[in-house]
Design a protein around this motif. Structure first.
Motif, PDB file in Angstrom:
ATOM      1  N   GLY A  95       7.251  16.455  -4.495  1.00 37.00           N
ATOM      2  CA  GLY A  95       8.606  15.920  -4.385  1.00 37.00           C
ATOM      3  C   GLY A  95       9.668  16.927  -4.032  1.00 37.00           C
ATOM      4  O   GLY A  95      10.862  16.635  -4.151  1.00 37.00           O
ATOM      5  N   GLY A  96       9.268  18.097  -3.563  1.00 34.53           N
ATOM      6  CA  GLY A  96      10.240  19.125  -3.221  1.00 34.53           C
ATOM      7  C   GLY A  96      10.692  19.096  -1.777  1.00 34.53           C
ATOM      8  O   GLY A  96      11.517  19.923  -1.375  1.00 34.53           O
ATOM      9  N   LEU A  97      10.180  18.163  -0.975  1.00 33.28           N
ATOM     10  CA  LEU A  97      10.534  18.074   0.439  1.00 33.28           C
ATOM     11  C   LEU A  97      10.404  16.629   0.892  1.00 33.28           C
ATOM     12  O   LEU A  97       9.364  15.998   0.696  1.00 33.28           O
ATOM     13  N   THR A  98      11.468  16.105   1.486  1.00 28.87           N
ATOM     14  CA  THR A  98      11.421  14.773   2.094  1.00 28.87           C
ATOM     15  C   THR A  98      10.890  14.914   3.507  1.00 28.87           C
ATOM     16  O   THR A  98      11.494  15.588   4.340  1.00 28.87           O
ATOM     17  N   TRP A  99       9.752  14.275   3.771  1.00 29.32           N
ATOM     18  CA  TRP A  99       9.060  14.381   5.060  1.00 29.32           C
ATOM     19  C   TRP A  99       9.264  13.080   5.830  1.00 29.32           C
ATOM     20  O   TRP A  99       9.235  11.995   5.237  1.00 29.32           O
ATOM     21  N   PRO A 100       9.461  13.120   7.152  1.00 28.14           N
ATOM     22  CA  PRO A 100       9.806  11.887   7.880  1.00 28.14           C
ATOM     23  C   PRO A 100       8.669  10.894   8.039  1.00 28.14           C
ATOM     24  O   PRO A 100       8.921   9.685   8.145  1.00 28.14           O
ATOM     25  N   PHE A 101       7.417  11.344   8.082  1.00 20.15           N
ATOM     26  CA  PHE A 101       6.303  10.434   8.321  1.00 20.15           C
ATOM     27  C   PHE A 101       5.717   9.926   7.007  1.00 20.15           C
ATOM     28  O   PHE A 101       5.472  10.697   6.087  1.00 20.15           O
ATOM     29  N   LYS A 102       5.503   8.623   6.948  1.00 26.32           N
ATOM     30  CA  LYS A 102       4.959   7.972   5.759  1.00 26.32           C
ATOM     31  C   LYS A 102       3.655   7.255   6.122  1.00 26.32           C
ATOM     32  O   LYS A 102       3.429   6.886   7.275  1.00 26.32           O
ATOM     33  N   SER A 103       2.825   7.033   5.121  1.00 28.07           N
ATOM     34  CA  SER A 103       1.526   6.390   5.316  1.00 28.07           C
ATOM     35  C   SER A 103       1.663   4.885   5.456  1.00 28.07           C
ATOM     36  O   SER A 103       2.129   4.199   4.534  1.00 28.07           O
ATOM     37  N   GLY A 104       1.233   4.363   6.603  1.00 30.78           N
ATOM     38  CA  GLY A 104       1.211   2.919   6.788  1.00 30.78           C
ATOM     39  C   GLY A 104       0.189   2.242   5.904  1.00 30.78           C
ATOM     40  O   GLY A 104       0.404   1.115   5.443  1.00 30.78           O
ATOM     41  N   ASP A 105      -0.930   2.914   5.646  1.00 36.94           N
ATOM     42  CA  ASP A 105      -1.953   2.340   4.758  1.00 36.94           C
ATOM     43  C   ASP A 105      -1.395   2.143   3.357  1.00 36.94           C
ATOM     44  O   ASP A 105      -1.646   1.108   2.716  1.00 36.94           O
ATOM     45  N   ALA A 106      -0.649   3.129   2.861  1.00 37.94           N
ATOM     46  CA  ALA A 106      -0.075   3.017   1.527  1.00 37.94           C
ATOM     47  C   ALA A 106       0.905   1.848   1.462  1.00 37.94           C
ATOM     48  O   ALA A 106       0.940   1.102   0.476  1.00 37.94           O
ATOM     49  N   LYS A 107       1.697   1.666   2.525  1.00 37.60           N
ATOM     50  CA  LYS A 107       2.648   0.564   2.537  1.00 37.60           C
ATOM     51  C   LYS A 107       1.922  -0.775   2.606  1.00 37.60           C
ATOM     52  O   LYS A 107       2.310  -1.738   1.927  1.00 37.60           O
ATOM     53  N   ALA A 108       0.859  -0.853   3.415  1.00 39.47           N
ATOM     54  CA  ALA A 108       0.089  -2.090   3.515  1.00 39.47           C
ATOM     55  C   ALA A 108      -0.577  -2.427   2.186  1.00 39.47           C
ATOM     56  O   ALA A 108      -0.635  -3.590   1.782  1.00 39.47           O
ATOM     57  N   ASP A 109      -1.080  -1.400   1.501  1.00 38.82           N
ATOM     58  CA  ASP A 109      -1.691  -1.630   0.187  1.00 38.82           C
ATOM     59  C   ASP A 109      -0.660  -2.147  -0.809  1.00 38.82           C
ATOM     60  O   ASP A 109      -0.961  -3.016  -1.641  1.00 38.82           O
ATOM     61  N   GLU A 110       0.554  -1.621  -0.715  1.00 35.61           N
ATOM     62  CA  GLU A 110       1.598  -2.001  -1.663  1.00 35.61           C
ATOM     63  C   GLU A 110       2.158  -3.390  -1.374  1.00 35.61           C
ATOM     64  O   GLU A 110       2.368  -4.196  -2.295  1.00 35.61           O
ATOM     65  N   LYS A 111       2.384  -3.688  -0.094  1.00 41.72           N
ATOM     66  CA  LYS A 111       3.083  -4.919   0.278  1.00 41.72           C
ATOM     67  C   LYS A 111       2.151  -6.093   0.574  1.00 41.72           C
ATOM     68  O   LYS A 111       2.614  -7.236   0.648  1.00 41.72           O
ATOM     69  N   GLY A 112       0.864  -5.815   0.790  1.00 47.73           N
ATOM     70  CA  GLY A 112      -0.067  -6.905   1.046  1.00 47.73           C
ATOM     71  C   GLY A 112      -0.080  -7.358   2.493  1.00 47.73           C
ATOM     72  O   GLY A 112       0.292  -6.603   3.403  1.00 47.73           O
ATOM     73  N   SER A 113      -0.471  -8.609   2.720  1.00 47.69           N
ATOM     74  CA  SER A 113      -0.716  -9.111   4.069  1.00 47.69           C
ATOM     75  C   SER A 113       0.530  -9.086   4.953  1.00 47.69           C
ATOM     76  O   SER A 113       0.424  -8.967   6.173  1.00 47.69           O
ATOM     77  N   LYS A 114       1.706  -9.183   4.363  1.00 59.74           N
ATOM     78  CA  LYS A 114       2.921  -9.183   5.181  1.00 59.74           C
ATOM     79  C   LYS A 114       3.178  -7.828   5.832  1.00 59.74           C
ATOM     80  O   LYS A 114       4.041  -7.718   6.716  1.00 59.74           O
ATOM     81  N   ALA A 115       2.455  -6.810   5.386  1.00 54.79           N
ATOM     82  CA  ALA A 115       2.611  -5.472   5.976  1.00 54.79           C
ATOM     83  C   ALA A 115       1.333  -5.008   6.661  1.00 54.79           C
ATOM     84  O   ALA A 115       1.123  -3.804   6.835  1.00 54.79           O
ATOM     85  N   ASP A 116       0.486  -5.949   7.078  1.00 58.44           N
ATOM     86  CA  ASP A 116      -0.774  -5.575   7.734  1.00 58.44           C
ATOM     87  C   ASP A 116      -0.553  -4.787   9.014  1.00 58.44           C
ATOM     88  O   ASP A 116      -1.424  -4.012   9.427  1.00 58.44           O
ATOM     89  N   HIS A 117       0.590  -4.996   9.671  1.00 60.37           N
ATOM     90  CA  HIS A 117       0.845  -4.288  10.929  1.00 60.37           C
ATOM     91  C   HIS A 117       1.074  -2.787  10.723  1.00 60.37           C
ATOM     92  O   HIS A 117       1.120  -2.029  11.692  1.00 60.37           O
ATOM     93  N   TYR A 118       1.199  -2.346   9.462  1.00 62.68           N
ATOM     94  CA  TYR A 118       1.301  -0.908   9.173  1.00 62.68           C
ATOM     95  C   TYR A 118      -0.072  -0.251   9.020  1.00 62.68           C
ATOM     96  O   TYR A 118      -0.171   0.970   9.040  1.00 62.68           O
TER      97      TYR A 118
END
Length: 245
Positions: A95-118
């Motif tokens: 948590g010592g650095l905010t990085w611009p790229f985030k994991s689409g897989d993590a977002k899809a796992d969190e949000k479910g089918s509505k975020a499958d495009h990630y």
């Protein structure tokens, strides 16, 4: 050696899927459903990992763009700011650095089918500088013609506003000219993107309802033979281990 300046580099991105475009009027960034900060123009983008090897970086001395791996360049940018031994991976992890790229897989796992495009992708956000001369800084918007030329779009006419609303939607395939900046606010370190202009390249499948979206690779002329590690020295090759996602 670390520097007190905020180093930056300029890129033209590979094609990405536009998401959450705030390009018609400035709006504050929403965090947990609440506005945060001043209204700015911004967008989110969804990219395949392969396309991140095909961004083009500006050589300011020669005024030319050449293909490169954006993530490797950002690691080098962070080390320019905070020192050659600075570990991007550890800083992001703790948590010592905010990085611009985030994991689409993590977002899809969190949000479910509505975020499958990630799924299988990475996502990132770019915003305009808050203001220039007291006015909101507005990125320039372009339409890519079939012959490769660009047509500037204007909000000053009804026709221009209509074209912008039709082109810059969630799911459109776009490219952008952006600046990557490494800096510190208070005790918080960050690497972030500021957008200069956005180009509508072609229609894509509109996002929403968990619909699938087509892959970016090959949208503009197929694969590239460029090897982003070619010619790098041993220290540069080690940057692979520092990519946090």
């Amino acid at each position: 050696m670390a520097t007190n300046k905020n180093p930056s580099v300029t890129f033209v991105t590979a094609p990405f899927i536009l998401s959450y475009p705030k390009l018609f009027k400035p709006e504050p960034y929403m965090e947990n459903g609440k506005p945060k900060g001043d209204p700015v123009y911004s967008f989110e983008a969804i990219s395949t990992p392969e396309s991140l090897l095909e961004w083009n970086i500006l050589d300011r001395e020669k005024d030319v763009f050449t293909p490169d791996s954006v993530e490797k360049r950002l690691v080098a940018l962070a080390r320019e700011k905070w020192g050659a031994d600075f570990s991007v991976k550890d800083a992001v992890k703790h948590g010592g650095l905010t990085w611009p790229f985030k994991s689409g897989d993590a977002k899809a796992d969190e949000k479910g089918s509505k975020a499958d495009h990630y799924r299988g992708k990475k996502f990132w956000r770019a915003k305009a500088l808050a203001e220039i001369g007291g006015n909101p800084n507005e990125p320039t918007l372009y339409f890519a013609e079939k012959d490769g030329s660009l047509t500037k779009l204007s909000k000053g006419t009804e026709q221009g506003r209509q074209r912008i609303s039709e082109m810059f939607y969630g799911g459109a395939i776009c490219t952008a000219d952006i600046n990557a900046v490494a800096g510190t606010t208070g005790d918080k370190k960050y690497v972030t993107f500021y957008v200069n202009c956005v180009v509508f390249e072609r229609d894509g499948e509109r996002l929403g309802g968990g619909s699938a979206v087509e892959r970016l690779r090959g949208v503009r002329g197929g694969d590239t033979a460029y090897d982003p590690t070619s010619g790098m020295d041993e220290e540069s090759e080690d940057l692979d281990d520092e990519i946090p996602f």
